[in-house]
Design a protein around this motif. Structure first.
Motif, PDB file in Angstrom:
ATOM      1  N   PRO A   1       3.584 -84.882 -14.378  1.00 58.27           N
ATOM      2  CA  PRO A   1       4.952 -85.059 -14.517  1.00 58.27           C
ATOM      3  C   PRO A   1       4.345 -86.447 -14.725  1.00 58.27           C
ATOM      4  O   PRO A   1       4.024 -87.616 -14.459  1.00 58.27           O
ATOM      5  CB  PRO A   1       5.363 -85.268 -13.409  1.00 58.27           C
ATOM      6  CG  PRO A   1       4.254 -84.876 -12.675  1.00 58.27           C
ATOM      7  CD  PRO A   1       3.137 -84.323 -12.484  1.00 58.27           C
ATOM      8  N   THR A   2       4.435 -87.018 -16.366  1.00 55.75           N
ATOM      9  CA  THR A   2       3.944 -88.199 -16.922  1.00 55.75           C
ATOM     10  C   THR A   2       4.457 -88.915 -16.934  1.00 55.75           C
ATOM     11  O   THR A   2       5.159 -90.582 -16.679  1.00 55.75           O
ATOM     12  CB  THR A   2       3.267 -88.367 -17.973  1.00 55.75           C
ATOM     13  OG1 THR A   2       3.895 -87.878 -19.220  1.00 55.75           O
ATOM     14  CG2 THR A   2       1.475 -87.181 -18.175  1.00 55.75           C
ATOM     15  N   ASN A   3       5.842 -88.199 -17.246  1.00 53.72           N
ATOM     16  CA  ASN A   3       7.432 -89.053 -17.636  1.00 53.72           C
ATOM     17  C   ASN A   3       7.988 -89.393 -16.166  1.00 53.72           C
ATOM     18  O   ASN A   3       8.748 -88.399 -15.772  1.00 53.72           O
ATOM     19  CB  ASN A   3       8.445 -88.579 -18.635  1.00 53.72           C
ATOM     20  CG  ASN A   3       7.944 -88.830 -19.847  1.00 53.72           C
ATOM     21  OD1 ASN A   3       6.667 -90.184 -20.406  1.00 53.72           O
ATOM     22  ND2 ASN A   3       8.409 -88.309 -21.267  1.00 53.72           N
ATOM     23  N   GLN A   4       7.539 -89.565 -15.574  1.00 58.48           N
ATOM     24  CA  GLN A   4       8.104 -89.658 -13.795  1.00 58.48           C
ATOM     25  C   GLN A   4       7.994 -91.554 -13.514  1.00 58.48           C
ATOM     26  O   GLN A   4       7.153 -92.313 -13.880  1.00 58.48           O
ATOM     27  CB  GLN A   4       7.220 -88.828 -13.164  1.00 58.48           C
ATOM     28  CG  GLN A   4       8.239 -88.924 -11.437  1.00 58.48           C
ATOM     29  CD  GLN A   4       7.360 -87.595 -11.313  1.00 58.48           C
ATOM     30  OE1 GLN A   4       7.131 -86.537 -11.649  1.00 58.48           O
ATOM     31  NE2 GLN A   4       6.801 -87.575  -9.606  1.00 58.48           N
ATOM     32  N   GLY A   5       9.381 -91.834 -12.478  1.00 55.57           N
ATOM     33  CA  GLY A   5       9.311 -93.130 -12.106  1.00 55.57           C
ATOM     34  C   GLY A   5       9.353 -93.166 -10.407  1.00 55.57           C
ATOM     35  O   GLY A   5       8.837 -91.962  -9.829  1.00 55.57           O
ATOM     36  N   SER A   6       9.839 -94.145  -9.891  1.00 55.33           N
ATOM     37  CA  SER A   6       9.722 -93.770  -8.532  1.00 55.33           C
ATOM     38  C   SER A   6      11.079 -93.689  -7.239  1.00 55.33           C
ATOM     39  O   SER A   6      11.904 -94.266  -8.287  1.00 55.33           O
ATOM     40  CB  SER A   6       9.001 -95.103  -7.432  1.00 55.33           C
ATOM     41  OG  SER A   6       7.072 -95.132  -8.469  1.00 55.33           O
ATOM     42  N   TYR A   7      11.107 -93.501  -6.810  1.00 56.92           N
ATOM     43  CA  TYR A   7      12.283 -93.040  -5.685  1.00 56.92           C
ATOM     44  C   TYR A   7      13.266 -94.204  -5.459  1.00 56.92           C
ATOM     45  O   TYR A   7      12.659 -95.504  -5.368  1.00 56.92           O
ATOM     46  CB  TYR A   7      12.126 -92.480  -4.830  1.00 56.92           C
ATOM     47  CG  TYR A   7      12.036 -91.581  -4.503  1.00 56.92           C
ATOM     48  CD1 TYR A   7      13.313 -90.155  -4.785  1.00 56.92           C
ATOM     49  CD2 TYR A   7      10.244 -90.440  -4.581  1.00 56.92           C
ATOM     50  CE1 TYR A   7      12.748 -88.408  -4.511  1.00 56.92           C
ATOM     51  CE2 TYR A   7      10.194 -89.634  -4.462  1.00 56.92           C
ATOM     52  CZ  TYR A   7      11.133 -88.163  -4.178  1.00 56.92           C
ATOM     53  OH  TYR A   7      11.185 -87.314  -4.304  1.00 56.92           O
ATOM     54  N   LEU A   8      14.104 -94.636  -5.943  1.00 55.38           N
ATOM     55  CA  LEU A   8      15.290 -96.270  -5.343  1.00 55.38           C
ATOM     56  C   LEU A   8      15.780 -95.199  -4.342  1.00 55.38           C
ATOM     57  O   LEU A   8      16.675 -94.285  -4.588  1.00 55.38           O
ATOM     58  CB  LEU A   8      15.740 -96.292  -6.236  1.00 55.38           C
ATOM     59  CG  LEU A   8      16.765 -97.835  -6.297  1.00 55.38           C
ATOM     60  CD1 LEU A   8      16.058 -98.932  -5.754  1.00 55.38           C
ATOM     61  CD2 LEU A   8      17.903 -97.762  -6.891  1.00 55.38           C
ATOM     62  N   VAL A   9      16.438 -95.676  -3.121  1.00 57.35           N
ATOM     63  CA  VAL A   9      16.952 -95.439  -2.344  1.00 57.35           C
ATOM     64  C   VAL A   9      18.529 -96.448  -2.268  1.00 57.35           C
ATOM     65  O   VAL A   9      18.119 -97.956  -2.437  1.00 57.35           O
ATOM     66  CB  VAL A   9      16.786 -95.628  -1.037  1.00 57.35           C
ATOM     67  CG1 VAL A   9      17.672 -94.927  -0.058  1.00 57.35           C
ATOM     68  CG2 VAL A   9      15.792 -94.581  -0.753  1.00 57.35           C
ATOM     69  N   ILE A  10      19.720 -95.858  -2.402  1.00 59.28           N
ATOM     70  CA  ILE A  10      21.298 -96.702  -2.833  1.00 59.28           C
ATOM     71  C   ILE A  10      22.157 -95.742  -1.610  1.00 59.28           C
ATOM     72  O   ILE A  10      22.160 -94.827  -2.117  1.00 59.28           O
ATOM     73  CB  ILE A  10      21.751 -96.535  -3.338  1.00 59.28           C
ATOM     74  CG1 ILE A  10      20.656 -97.806  -4.913  1.00 59.28           C
ATOM     75  CG2 ILE A  10      23.460 -97.194  -3.692  1.00 59.28           C
ATOM     76  CD1 ILE A  10      21.188 -97.476  -6.573  1.00 59.28           C
ATOM     77  N   ASP A  11      22.198 -96.341  -0.337  1.00 62.87           N
ATOM     78  CA  ASP A  11      22.937 -96.107   0.577  1.00 62.87           C
ATOM     79  C   ASP A  11      22.467 -94.446   1.223  1.00 62.87           C
ATOM     80  O   ASP A  11      21.562 -94.524   1.869  1.00 62.87           O
ATOM     81  CB  ASP A  11      24.629 -95.736   0.460  1.00 62.87           C
ATOM     82  CG  ASP A  11      25.094 -96.765   0.089  1.00 62.87           C
ATOM     83  OD1 ASP A  11      24.795 -98.188   0.904  1.00 62.87           O
ATOM     84  OD2 ASP A  11      25.797 -97.344  -1.433  1.00 62.87           O
ATOM     85  N   ASP A  12      23.175 -93.240   1.011  1.00 65.34           N
ATOM     86  CA  ASP A  12      22.791 -91.954   1.401  1.00 65.34           C
ATOM     87  C   ASP A  12      22.514 -91.546   0.242  1.00 65.34           C
ATOM     88  O   ASP A  12      21.951 -89.850  -0.014  1.00 65.34           O
ATOM     89  CB  ASP A  12      24.077 -91.260   1.951  1.00 65.34           C
ATOM     90  CG  ASP A  12      24.000 -91.465   3.217  1.00 65.34           C
ATOM     91  OD1 ASP A  12      22.877 -92.124   3.706  1.00 65.34           O
ATOM     92  OD2 ASP A  12      25.350 -91.189   4.221  1.00 65.34           O
ATOM     93  N   GLN A  13      22.100 -92.156  -1.336  1.00 64.89           N
ATOM     94  CA  GLN A  13      21.569 -91.044  -2.824  1.00 64.89           C
ATOM     95  C   GLN A  13      20.341 -91.407  -2.623  1.00 64.89           C
ATOM     96  O   GLN A  13      19.782 -92.470  -2.548  1.00 64.89           O
ATOM     97  CB  GLN A  13      22.472 -91.819  -3.636  1.00 64.89           C
ATOM     98  CG  GLN A  13      24.048 -90.879  -3.298  1.00 64.89           C
ATOM     99  CD  GLN A  13      24.907 -91.608  -4.331  1.00 64.89           C
ATOM    100  OE1 GLN A  13      24.689 -92.283  -4.768  1.00 64.89           O
ATOM    101  NE2 GLN A  13      25.648 -90.800  -4.483  1.00 64.89           N
ATOM    102  N   LEU A  14      19.451 -91.457  -3.345  1.00 65.72           N
ATOM    103  CA  LEU A  14      18.271 -91.062  -3.805  1.00 65.72           C
ATOM    104  C   LEU A  14      18.466 -90.944  -5.741  1.00 65.72           C
ATOM    105  O   LEU A  14      18.609 -90.278  -5.963  1.00 65.72           O
ATOM    106  CB  LEU A  14      17.329 -90.389  -3.446  1.00 65.72           C
ATOM    107  CG  LEU A  14      16.579 -89.990  -2.100  1.00 65.72           C
ATOM    108  CD1 LEU A  14      15.648 -88.729  -1.642  1.00 65.72           C
ATOM    109  CD2 LEU A  14      15.915 -91.446  -1.531  1.00 65.72           C
ATOM    110  N   LEU A  15      17.533 -92.319  -6.186  1.00 66.63           N
ATOM    111  CA  LEU A  15      17.924 -91.896  -7.752  1.00 66.63           C
ATOM    112  C   LEU A  15      15.757 -91.628  -8.332  1.00 66.63           C
ATOM    113  O   LEU A  15      15.709 -92.352  -7.759  1.00 66.63           O
ATOM    114  CB  LEU A  15      18.565 -93.046  -8.256  1.00 66.63           C
ATOM    115  CG  LEU A  15      19.194 -93.793  -8.156  1.00 66.63           C
ATOM    116  CD1 LEU A  15      19.856 -94.767  -8.406  1.00 66.63           C
ATOM    117  CD2 LEU A  15      20.998 -92.465  -8.091  1.00 66.63           C
TER     118      LEU A  15
END
Length: 190
Positions: free
Chosen positions: A144-158
């Motif tokens: 996975p080269t086209n992959q970023g990092s997690y972002l938490v918003i309330d009860d969701q993960l982006l």
């Protein structure tokens, strides 16, 4: 020779930068056969650990390190060739070691959101035990080269992954939605 691995064009980087935070004067540098954490303002050594060929690490948002090592001494390879260690470089203590490749970590309370062997997953931060794994709902990316990092918003993960922005339930990893044709966190320095 241990190289500064952020010079490798295929690595996604090791730092999560907060654009609103004050500048951090601490930097990891390789010197001979060790990694040193230095305060660039004072020159004081804050932490260190041994450096080995085939090793990569990332600093988590709380300062702990995820250290990945390939038993074949390579940076790439099959997931079963890797072990990953959660390490506190400032105290010199290992919290846990797991077989497999764990990357892109984000700590939130007692949970560690990661990519485990190519799949989004959540680990118990204290033990390393897998709490959930999205293996059955989200396809893996072998390299996975086209992959970023997690972002938490309330009860969701982006999570940017491949050409999608995934929206997941952070409690159980359920896929809530997918925004197609989004490329984020792609290291375009090749």
């Amino acid at each position: 020779t241990i190289e500064q691995f952020w010079n490798d064009p295929y690595t996604g980087g090791i730092e999560r930068l907060d654009p609103f935070a004050t500048t951090n004067a601490e930097r990891w540098l390789s010197l001979d056969n060790q990694w040193l954490l230095l305060d660039l303002n004072t020159g004081k050594k804050l932490a260190q650990f041994p450096a080995r060929v085939g090793q990569r690490f990332e600093e988590l948002n709380d300062g702990m390190l995820l250290i990945r090592e390939n038993k074949n001494g390579d940076h790439y390879g099959e997931y079963e060739d890797f072990t990953t260690t959660l390490y506190d470089a400032k105290t010199g203590k290992t919290r846990w070691t797991i077989k497999g490749k764990i990357e892109r970590g984000l700590v939130e309370e007692d949970q560690l959101y990661v990519i485990k062997n190519g799949y989004p997953a959540a680990l118990d931060y204290k033990t390393g035990e897998t709490r959930w794994n999205a293996k059955d709902t989200i396809a893996t990316l072998r390299h996975p080269t086209n992959q970023g990092s997690y972002l938490v918003i309330d009860d969701q993960l982006l999570l940017p992954m491949d050409e999608n922005l995934l929206v997941m339930n952070k409690k159980n990893g359920a896929l809530l939605g997918r925004v197609h044709d989004v490329v984020m966190g792609n290291p375009e320095h090749r």
